[in-house]
Design a protein around this motif. Structure first.
Motif, PDB file in Angstrom:
ATOM      1  N   GLU A 254       0.839  -1.191   0.000  1.00  0.00           N
ATOM      2  CA  GLU A 254       0.000   0.000   0.000  1.00  0.00           C
ATOM      3  C   GLU A 254       0.880   1.249   0.000  1.00  0.00           C
ATOM      4  N   ILE A 255       0.503   2.233  -0.804  1.00  0.00           N
ATOM      5  CA  ILE A 255       1.170   3.532  -0.816  1.00  0.00           C
ATOM      6  C   ILE A 255       0.353   4.476   0.067  1.00  0.00           C
ATOM      7  N   LEU A 256       0.890   4.785   1.216  1.00  0.00           N
ATOM      8  CA  LEU A 256       0.185   5.629   2.184  1.00  0.00           C
ATOM      9  C   LEU A 256       0.376   7.092   1.812  1.00  0.00           C
ATOM     10  N   GLN A 257      -0.718   7.798   1.582  1.00  0.00           N
ATOM     11  CA  GLN A 257      -0.661   9.228   1.271  1.00  0.00           C
ATOM     12  C   GLN A 257      -0.692  10.004   2.586  1.00  0.00           C
ATOM     13  N   ARG A 258       0.446  10.561   2.963  1.00  0.00           N
ATOM     14  CA  ARG A 258       0.554  11.233   4.257  1.00  0.00           C
ATOM     15  C   ARG A 258      -0.189  12.569   4.261  1.00  0.00           C
ATOM     16  N   ALA A 259      -0.411  13.090   5.464  1.00  0.00           N
ATOM     17  CA  ALA A 259      -1.168  14.329   5.622  1.00  0.00           C
ATOM     18  C   ALA A 259      -0.478  15.516   4.962  1.00  0.00           C
ATOM     19  N   ASP A 260       0.870  15.476   4.858  1.00  0.00           N
ATOM     20  CA  ASP A 260       1.602  16.596   4.246  1.00  0.00           C
ATOM     21  C   ASP A 260       1.716  16.455   2.727  1.00  0.00           C
ATOM     22  N   GLY A 261       1.094  15.410   2.155  1.00  0.00           N
ATOM     23  CA  GLY A 261       1.135  15.220   0.713  1.00  0.00           C
ATOM     24  C   GLY A 261       2.187  14.245   0.244  1.00  0.00           C
ATOM     25  N   SER A 262       3.124  13.862   1.090  1.00  0.00           N
ATOM     26  CA  SER A 262       4.153  12.906   0.693  1.00  0.00           C
ATOM     27  C   SER A 262       3.584  11.491   0.717  1.00  0.00           C
ATOM     28  N   ALA A 263       4.317  10.567   0.083  1.00  0.00           N
ATOM     29  CA  ALA A 263       3.875   9.175  -0.023  1.00  0.00           C
ATOM     30  C   ALA A 263       4.840   8.278   0.734  1.00  0.00           C
ATOM     31  N   LEU A 264       4.303   7.174   1.250  1.00  0.00           N
ATOM     32  CA  LEU A 264       5.113   6.220   2.003  1.00  0.00           C
ATOM     33  C   LEU A 264       4.730   4.814   1.565  1.00  0.00           C
ATOM     34  N   SER A 265       5.736   4.050   1.096  1.00  0.00           N
ATOM     35  CA  SER A 265       5.498   2.663   0.689  1.00  0.00           C
ATOM     36  C   SER A 265       5.430   1.784   1.934  1.00  0.00           C
ATOM     37  N   THR A 266       4.372   1.008   2.039  1.00  0.00           N
ATOM     38  CA  THR A 266       4.174   0.175   3.227  1.00  0.00           C
ATOM     39  C   THR A 266       3.719  -1.220   2.834  1.00  0.00           C
ATOM     40  N   GLU A 267       3.892  -2.131   3.777  1.00  0.00           N
ATOM     41  CA  GLU A 267       3.349  -3.471   3.679  1.00  0.00           C
ATOM     42  C   GLU A 267       2.361  -3.647   4.828  1.00  0.00           C
ATOM     43  N   VAL A 268       1.134  -4.025   4.491  1.00  0.00           N
ATOM     44  CA  VAL A 268       0.064  -4.089   5.483  1.00  0.00           C
ATOM     45  C   VAL A 268      -0.345  -5.539   5.689  1.00  0.00           C
ATOM     46  N   TYR A 269      -0.427  -5.920   6.946  1.00  0.00           N
ATOM     47  CA  TYR A 269      -0.957  -7.231   7.320  1.00  0.00           C
ATOM     48  C   TYR A 269      -2.225  -6.966   8.135  1.00  0.00           C
ATOM     49  N   ALA A 270      -3.378  -7.408   7.619  1.00  0.00           N
ATOM     50  CA  ALA A 270      -4.669  -7.123   8.245  1.00  0.00           C
ATOM     51  C   ALA A 270      -5.326  -8.414   8.702  1.00  0.00           C
ATOM     52  N   ALA A 271      -6.042  -8.324   9.821  1.00  0.00           N
ATOM     53  CA  ALA A 271      -6.750  -9.484  10.362  1.00  0.00           C
ATOM     54  C   ALA A 271      -8.037  -9.010  11.032  1.00  0.00           C
ATOM     55  N   GLN A 272      -9.035  -9.894  11.026  1.00  0.00           N
ATOM     56  CA  GLN A 272     -10.301  -9.586  11.670  1.00  0.00           C
ATOM     57  C   GLN A 272     -10.222  -9.835  13.172  1.00  0.00           C
TER      58      GLN A 272
END
Length: 223
Positions: free
Chosen positions: A186-204
């Motif tokens: 996931e490419i996280l769009q930060r509040a200041d407009g910059s982008a951050l490449s991330t890996e997300v692990y999600a669980a219920q």
């Protein structure tokens, strides 16, 4: 045979005056007794009923305002004093439970903040209800409190509406009992407009406290 007539003559005015004086004295005495009885009843009610009830009411309002260390001071062994003792015990138990709950919350928050990856918890309405300091830094927010109750799509993509599952991976939409976890980039769009490449692990996460509640826990790693 009639031997004579006895004539008794007297003045009725003094007797009438004495009678009226007696009635007046009795009326004044009754009024004074009634006033004293009313004052005694009012003092008794105020001392043993109204004042204790007012103290209990003020203490209840203080506890409702968050002052859980409030105590009611009533002397004696009557019913009101016993009620005050029961109220103080209840307030003490409430304060102890609240302190234990706050300590547990601080422990859990400290545990989340100790994790090197960002962590956030999302409810069924897409709102962030918990996060750690790492995720606040990743998303560009100054504090965790600024993140809470924010929509996840607003924080992640600066959107005003939920993401479409056909365009992006939305764990809230794609996770099912048959697929309880998912990992994605996931490419996280930060509040200041910059982008951050991330890996997300999600669980219920399903909570059954009172009523069943479906939550989503995400671990976000900075790539």
């Amino acid at each position: 045979p009639v031997n004579g007539i006895l004539v008794v003559d007297y003045k009725a005015q003094p007797l009438r005056q004495k009678s009226w004086l007696t009635v007046f004295v009795l009326g004044i005495s009754g009024t004074i007794a009634l006033v004293f009885s009313a004052l005694a009843s009012w003092w008794f009610m105020r001392r043993f009923v109204l004042k204790p009830v007012a103290s209990l009411n003020n203490a209840s309002q203080s506890i409702a305002a968050g002052k859980l260390n409030t105590q009611v001071r009533l002397n004696g062994q009557d019913e009101m004093a016993q009620l005050a003792k029961s109220f103080n015990k209840m307030a003490n138990h409430l304060e102890q439970s609240h302190t234990a709950l706050k300590n547990r919350e601080q422990f859990l928050q400290g545990l989340l903040d100790a994790l090197p990856d960002g962590v956030r918890v999302i409810d069924a309405n897409y709102c962030i209800i918990a996060a750690n300091q790492t995720y606040a830094q990743q998303s560009g927010y100054a504090s965790i409190q600024a993140l809470l109750q924010q929509p996840c799509y607003k924080v992640t993509y600066q959107r005003d509406t939920p993401c479409q599952s056909t365009a992006r991976t939305c764990p809230m939409q794609c996770l099912t009992p048959e697929q309880p976890t998912v990992k994605f980039m996931e490419i996280l769009q930060r509040a200041d407009g910059s982008a951050l490449s991330t890996e997300v692990y999600a669980a219920q996460l399903t909570l059954n406290v009172g009523k069943s509640q479906r939550l989503l826990v995400e671990a976000v790693r900075d790539l």
